[in-house]
Design a protein around this motif. Structure first.
Motif, PDB file in Angstrom:
ATOM      1  N   ASN A 122       0.808  -1.228   0.000  1.00 25.02           N
ATOM      2  CA  ASN A 122       0.000   0.000   0.000  1.00 25.02           C
ATOM      3  C   ASN A 122       0.840   1.277   0.000  1.00 25.02           C
ATOM      4  OD1 ASN A 122      -2.219  -1.608   0.077  1.00 25.02           O
ATOM      5  ND2 ASN A 122      -2.951  -0.969   2.079  1.00 25.02           N
ATOM      6  N   LEU A 125      -0.434   4.107  -2.550  1.00 24.90           N
ATOM      7  CA  LEU A 125      -1.868   4.353  -2.675  1.00 24.90           C
ATOM      8  C   LEU A 125      -2.224   5.764  -2.242  1.00 24.90           C
ATOM      9  CD1 LEU A 125      -3.528   1.065  -1.350  1.00 24.90           C
ATOM     10  CD2 LEU A 125      -3.081   1.745  -3.720  1.00 24.90           C
ATOM     11  N   ARG A 130      -6.600   4.062  -0.056  1.00 27.24           N
ATOM     12  CA  ARG A 130      -6.310   3.463   1.252  1.00 27.24           C
ATOM     13  C   ARG A 130      -7.600   3.209   2.026  1.00 27.24           C
ATOM     14  NH1 ARG A 130      -0.945   3.610   2.969  1.00 27.24           N
ATOM     15  NH2 ARG A 130       0.430   4.806   1.580  1.00 27.24           N
ATOM     16  N   ASP A 133      -9.223   0.261   0.521  1.00 22.64           N
ATOM     17  CA  ASP A 133      -8.442  -0.915   0.894  1.00 22.64           C
ATOM     18  C   ASP A 133      -8.822  -1.388   2.294  1.00 22.64           C
ATOM     19  OD1 ASP A 133      -5.663  -2.462   0.181  1.00 22.64           O
ATOM     20  OD2 ASP A 133      -5.781  -2.005   2.326  1.00 22.64           O
ATOM     21  N   THR A 230      -2.795  -4.969  -3.828  1.00 19.85           N
ATOM     22  CA  THR A 230      -2.632  -4.214  -2.590  1.00 19.85           C
ATOM     23  C   THR A 230      -2.855  -5.143  -1.402  1.00 19.85           C
ATOM     24  OG1 THR A 230      -4.952  -3.536  -2.624  1.00 19.85           O
ATOM     25  CG2 THR A 230      -3.375  -2.069  -3.679  1.00 19.85           C
ATOM     26  N   ASN A 231      -2.725  -4.580  -0.199  1.00 19.45           N
ATOM     27  CA  ASN A 231      -2.887  -5.405   0.989  1.00 19.45           C
ATOM     28  C   ASN A 231      -4.262  -6.039   1.082  1.00 19.45           C
ATOM     29  OD1 ASN A 231      -0.301  -4.735   1.765  1.00 19.45           O
ATOM     30  ND2 ASN A 231      -0.924  -3.120   3.183  1.00 19.45           N
TER      31      ASN A 231
END
Length: 375
Positions: A122, A125, A130, A133, A230-231
């Motif tokens: 991330n 981002l 975020r 996410d 991404t995470n």
């Protein structure tokens, strides 16, 4: 007491190998219970191990896998466990006690270590991405994971028929029953039942279906609509893939069947994940693996009925007519009259009266004392 020899990589060997090959992470994970010789490239059936391996593959972090038959075979006596050398030798996972260790805590420690010491997906981002996410990760790690944990560990029939054989297959009798039961007891009081778990999973699928980007006409592959993971993709894919592939989540697959965008997301990310294999994979692993396309038509239908998702529709109870009520009332009176007649017959019949009188006579004769004759 526990089977499987502990195969640790020593600090000297890890340091020497990483000096030449770069910083390689070694992931210790559960082996497949159905395979006598599991492949290092095969994704683990355990959800916590699956989350770590998914993050390593999505982040393209160089890693190897060490397939363990039991948690006692790992360096920290818990699965998942990670051995790494990033400046110094580190074992990340549990605290050395197989029963007291918590796989959830080990997963958190490992992910925290990988994000801070290796790669955080991330980093680039924006604030808006975020926030999205975090939303995806929260849905996956709360609503959906709670439902997975319930059907894996709490649901009685599923635990006995599927979960306990999966986790206890490498233990001898009676440890194959005792150890999984201990892990189940350590999880504490369940926070939901079967109906709530299905409803929570259905709500999670609906949220994910709404938030996922449309893939028509573009090449967006991941949850945020980008070409790089991404995470949240690590959290989202690992839990969704567990729902799709686990033997314990038949009821959740029935709910997932109604969400085609979620199924397509799992299929696309699965191909991306399986293409990034560990360094110790063999040539046979290059052509093997779970290459089958997800087919939701083989899943049974869900329990949603009309408006209430996850709830079974109950038939409306028909009201009785006045004649039916009168007939039922007379039936009750007839049963009471028959019972009172039987009691009266038993208590006041001649045979019963004679038995009572004979018992009284015997008691009276037994109570009379013999009279002694005087001299």
């Amino acid at each position: 007491l526990f089977p499987g020899s502990r195969r640790k990589i020593t600090q000297q060997n890890m340091t020497a190998r990483n000096a030449s090959d770069g910083s390689v992470v070694v992931l210790h994970k559960w082996s497949s219970p159905s395979s006598p010789d599991p492949s290092p490239s095969e994704l683990s059936f355990d959800l916590e191990c699956l989350k770590i391996e998914t993050y390593l593959r999505l982040g393209e972090i160089p890693f190897e896998t060490e397939v363990c038959q039991t948690p006692s075979s790992s360096p920290s006596s818990v699965l998942p466990c990670v051995e790494a050398v990033n400046g110094e030798y580190t074992v990340v996972g549990g605290l050395g006690d197989e029963i007291k260790n918590d796989p959830k805590v080990a997963t958190y420690r490992i992910l925290h270590h990988l994000k801070h010491e290796y790669k955080n997906l991330n980093e680039i981002l924006s604030d808006t991405d975020r926030a999205r996410d975090v939303c995806f990760s929260s849905v996956a790690n709360s609503l959906l994971k709670e439902a997975c944990d319930y059907f894996t560990w709490t649901h009685e029939d599923t635990f006995i028929e599927k979960t306990r054989p999966m986790y206890g297959s490498k233990y001898p009798f009676p440890l194959n029953r005792i150890v999984p039961n201990r892990w189940r007891e350590k999880r504490g009081v369940p926070t939901c039942d079967a109906t709530k778990a299905r409803v929570s999973a259905s709500q999670a699928f609906q949220v994910i279906e709404t938030m996922l980007p449309d893939t028509d006409g573009n090449d967006s592959l991941f949850a945020l609509g980008s070409q790089s993971p991404t995470n949240c993709d690590a959290d989202l894919f690992s839990v969704l893939y567990y729902v799709v592939s686990s033997n314990a989540t038949d009821a959740l697959r029935a709910e997932l069947k109604a969400y085609p965008k979620v199924i397509a997301y799992v299929e696309n990310v699965k191909q991306y994940v399986l293409a990034r294999k560990p360094l110790n994979s063999t040539k046979a692993d290059e052509t093997s693996g779970d290459g089958k396309k997800i087919d939701p038509t083989t899943w049974r239908d869900g329990t949603r009925r009309r408006k209430c998702q996850g709830w079974e529709e109950k038939e409306e109870k028909r009201k009785m007519t006045p004649d039916e009520k009168k007939m039922r009332r007379h039936a009750v009176y007839s049963v009471l009259f028959a019972l009172s007649s039987v009691v009266a017959f038993v208590m006041f019949s001649p045979g019963m009266t004679m038995v009572v009188e004979m018992n009284d006579l015997e008691q009276n004769e037994g109570s009379e004392e013999p009279v002694e004759e005087g001299d």
